[in-house]
Design a protein around this motif. Structure first.
Motif, mmCIF file in Angstrom:
data_model
loop_
_atom_site.group_PDB
_atom_site.id
_atom_site.type_symbol
_atom_site.label_atom_id
_atom_site.label_comp_id
_atom_site.label_asym_id
_atom_site.label_seq_id
_atom_site.Cartn_x
_atom_site.Cartn_y
_atom_site.Cartn_z
ATOM 1 N N LEU A 139 0.861 -1.181 0.000
ATOM 2 C CA LEU A 139 0.000 0.000 0.000
ATOM 3 C C LEU A 139 0.897 1.230 0.000
ATOM 4 N N PHE A 140 0.891 1.958 -1.120
ATOM 5 C CA PHE A 140 1.742 3.133 -1.276
ATOM 6 C C PHE A 140 0.885 4.361 -0.982
ATOM 7 N N ALA A 141 0.935 4.818 0.272
ATOM 8 C CA ALA A 141 0.162 5.991 0.692
ATOM 9 C C ALA A 141 0.906 7.241 0.262
ATOM 10 N N CYS A 142 0.210 8.121 -0.460
ATOM 11 C CA CYS A 142 0.917 9.217 -1.113
ATOM 12 C C CYS A 142 0.064 10.484 -1.115
ATOM 13 N N ALA A 166 11.077 12.812 0.925
ATOM 14 C CA ALA A 166 9.610 12.753 0.907
ATOM 15 C C ALA A 166 9.077 11.534 1.653
ATOM 16 N N TRP A 167 9.924 10.509 1.802
ATOM 17 C CA TRP A 167 9.462 9.291 2.480
ATOM 18 C C TRP A 167 9.230 9.569 3.963
ATOM 19 N N GLY A 168 8.016 9.323 4.387
ATOM 20 C CA GLY A 168 7.624 9.603 5.760
ATOM 21 C C GLY A 168 6.971 10.954 5.931
ATOM 22 N N THR A 169 7.041 11.803 4.911
ATOM 23 C CA THR A 169 6.405 13.124 4.979
ATOM 24 C C THR A 169 5.399 13.345 3.861
ATOM 25 N N ARG A 170 5.620 12.697 2.701
ATOM 26 C CA ARG A 170 4.669 12.803 1.591
ATOM 27 C C ARG A 170 4.308 11.451 0.981
ATOM 28 N N CYS A 171 5.020 10.421 1.366
ATOM 29 C CA CYS A 171 4.670 9.071 0.899
ATOM 30 C C CYS A 171 5.235 8.046 1.870
ATOM 31 N N GLU A 172 4.679 6.856 1.831
ATOM 32 C CA GLU A 172 5.207 5.741 2.604
ATOM 33 C C GLU A 172 4.708 4.437 1.997
ATOM 34 N N ALA A 173 5.388 3.351 2.314
ATOM 35 C CA ALA A 173 4.986 2.020 1.877
ATOM 36 C C ALA A 173 4.557 1.209 3.092
ATOM 37 N N ARG A 174 3.428 0.515 2.958
ATOM 38 C CA ARG A 174 2.915 -0.339 4.018
ATOM 39 C C ARG A 174 2.679 -1.717 3.407
ATOM 40 N N LEU A 175 3.342 -2.734 3.917
ATOM 41 C CA LEU A 175 3.216 -4.065 3.346
ATOM 42 C C LEU A 175 1.897 -4.697 3.749
ATOM 43 N N ASP A 199 -4.249 7.514 -2.424
ATOM 44 C CA ASP A 199 -4.173 8.963 -2.228
ATOM 45 C C ASP A 199 -4.588 9.306 -0.801
ATOM 46 N N VAL A 200 -3.752 10.061 -0.102
ATOM 47 C CA VAL A 200 -4.054 10.458 1.272
ATOM 48 C C VAL A 200 -3.858 11.966 1.406
ATOM 49 N N ASP A 208 -0.575 9.105 14.015
ATOM 50 C CA ASP A 208 0.189 7.962 14.493
ATOM 51 C C ASP A 208 -0.122 6.737 13.627
ATOM 52 N N ASP A 209 0.585 5.655 13.866
ATOM 53 C CA ASP A 209 0.456 4.488 12.998
ATOM 54 C C ASP A 209 -0.948 3.899 13.019
ATOM 55 N N THR A 210 -1.578 3.853 14.182
ATOM 56 C CA THR A 210 -2.919 3.277 14.283
ATOM 57 C C THR A 210 -3.909 4.064 13.439
ATOM 58 N N ALA A 211 -3.830 5.380 13.509
ATOM 59 C CA ALA A 211 -4.742 6.219 12.733
ATOM 60 C C ALA A 211 -4.451 6.113 11.239
ATOM 61 N N ARG A 212 -3.196 6.019 10.864
ATOM 62 C CA ARG A 212 -2.851 5.865 9.448
ATOM 63 C C ARG A 212 -3.406 4.552 8.901
ATOM 64 N N ARG A 213 -3.215 3.492 9.655
ATOM 65 C CA ARG A 213 -3.715 2.191 9.194
ATOM 66 C C ARG A 213 -5.229 2.208 9.040
ATOM 67 N N ALA A 214 -5.914 2.835 9.978
ATOM 68 C CA ALA A 214 -7.377 2.896 9.905
ATOM 69 C C ALA A 214 -7.832 3.670 8.672
ATOM 70 N N LEU A 215 -7.149 4.775 8.375
ATOM 71 C CA LEU A 215 -7.514 5.576 7.209
ATOM 72 C C LEU A 215 -7.293 4.782 5.925
ATOM 73 N N VAL A 216 -6.147 4.140 5.816
ATOM 74 C CA VAL A 216 -5.850 3.346 4.625
ATOM 75 C C VAL A 216 -6.821 2.167 4.519
ATOM 76 N N ASP A 217 -7.097 1.519 5.631
ATOM 77 C CA ASP A 217 -8.002 0.373 5.653
ATOM 78 C C ASP A 217 -9.379 0.757 5.105
ATOM 79 N N GLU A 218 -9.889 1.881 5.539
ATOM 80 C CA GLU A 218 -11.211 2.327 5.092
ATOM 81 C C GLU A 218 -11.202 2.714 3.617
ATOM 82 N N ALA A 219 -10.187 3.487 3.215
ATOM 83 C CA ALA A 219 -10.142 3.972 1.830
ATOM 84 C C ALA A 219 -9.971 2.836 0.832
ATOM 85 N N VAL A 220 -9.065 1.932 1.112
ATOM 86 C CA VAL A 220 -8.783 0.859 0.166
ATOM 87 C C VAL A 220 -9.930 -0.136 0.109
#
Length: 269
Positions: A139-142, A166-175, A199-200, A208-220
């Motif tokens: 999951l490439f959050a960008c 940009a990694w960690g500030t404008r994009c990241e990879a989540r396996l 797209d985020v 934080d990581d928990t909130a990021r995962r929840a956002l990605v989980d819902e969007a995807v």
């Protein structure tokens, strides 16, 4: 012999989001299959996880899958996930907890395809894409379209060198893919995931990581449920190129290996 439970190195940065539960499950798995399944089911009850069809999730031994039954259809109909005592299914189970909506959406759509088309000698394009996502997705959050374009266009120097900050500030990879996670227990340079661009908003990177995962989980999960899917929707991502994930990639020369960081497909004239 392949890698086993004792070989998992929780210091690997890509495992950080799943480390706490993973360590507990690892200890249970090393004690035995029964202890391992008990740990998974205890967590499933506590988390109140459900499938895409609303069935409470549970984990069973592989031998309990009825003869001739489809794995995906069985999960959708019963909520019971056949689980072997190996790394592949270990990471599959962890993804049900890390991204429960995505896993439920994948299973629901797989089951719908089976309901509509049955089980044949080939899966078909949609099921192939769903399986590829489940097994090998990153999951490439960008929050920057130019970075997503660099990924799609095989712009490795832009993505990993010019825009390294940009990694960690404008994009990241989540396996996400559990087969990919299994491969990375014994990492190798050519290990490549299928990146799904998410797209985020810019403020995603303040969470934080928990909130990021929840956002990605819902969007995807919403996209999986609603969009046409085929394998062309992914972009290859050599995962050890992600800044901070592998010591050797601190040198720009790491990315000169065109057998891994390929220049892309040439357009025929």
């Amino acid at each position: 012999m392949g890698a086993g439970f004792a070989d998992i190195d929780w210091a690997r940065p890509w495992l950080a989001p799943i480390e706490p539960r993973g360590r507990r499950w690892q200890a249970a798995a090393l004690a035995g299959h029964a202890e391992y399944l008990a740990a998974l089911n205890e967590d499933a009850v506590r988390a109140a996880l459900v499938t895409g069809r609303g069935k409470p999730l549970a984990f069973i031994a592989q031998e309990e899958l009825p003869a001739g039954a489809s794995y995906e259809a069985h999960i959708a109909q019963t909520g019971r996930v056949p689980t072997r005592h190996n790394l592949h299914d270990f990471f599959n189970g962890l993804m049900w907890f890390a991204y429960p909506r995505i896993k439920a959406a994948l299973n629901a759509r797989q089951a719908a395809q089976i309901d509509a088309l049955g089980i044949g000698p080939t899966r078909g394009g949609v099921r192939d894409a769903l399986t590829l996502f489940d097994e090998n997705a990153v999951l490439f959050a960008c929050a920057d379209a130019t970075l997503a374009d660099a990924l799609r266009g095989f712009g490795w120097r832009a993505l990993f060198i010019t825009e390294r900050a940009a990694w960690g500030t404008r994009c990241e990879a989540r396996l996400f893919g559990h087969a990919l996670l299994e491969k990375l227990v014994a990492p190798y340079k050519a290990c490549t995931g299928h990146a799904w661009i998410v797209d985020v908003p810019a403020d995603y990177f303040t969470l934080d990581d928990t909130a990021r995962r929840a956002l990605v989980d819902e969007a995807v999960s919403a996209r999986i449920a609603a969009e046409p899917l085929d394998s062309r929707g992914f972009a290859p991502l050599p995962v050890l190129g992600v800044p901070g994930w592998w010591d050797a990639n601190a040198s720009p020369d790491f990315y000169d290996d065109t057998s891994v960081f390929r220049p892309g497909r040439r357009v025929r004239r």
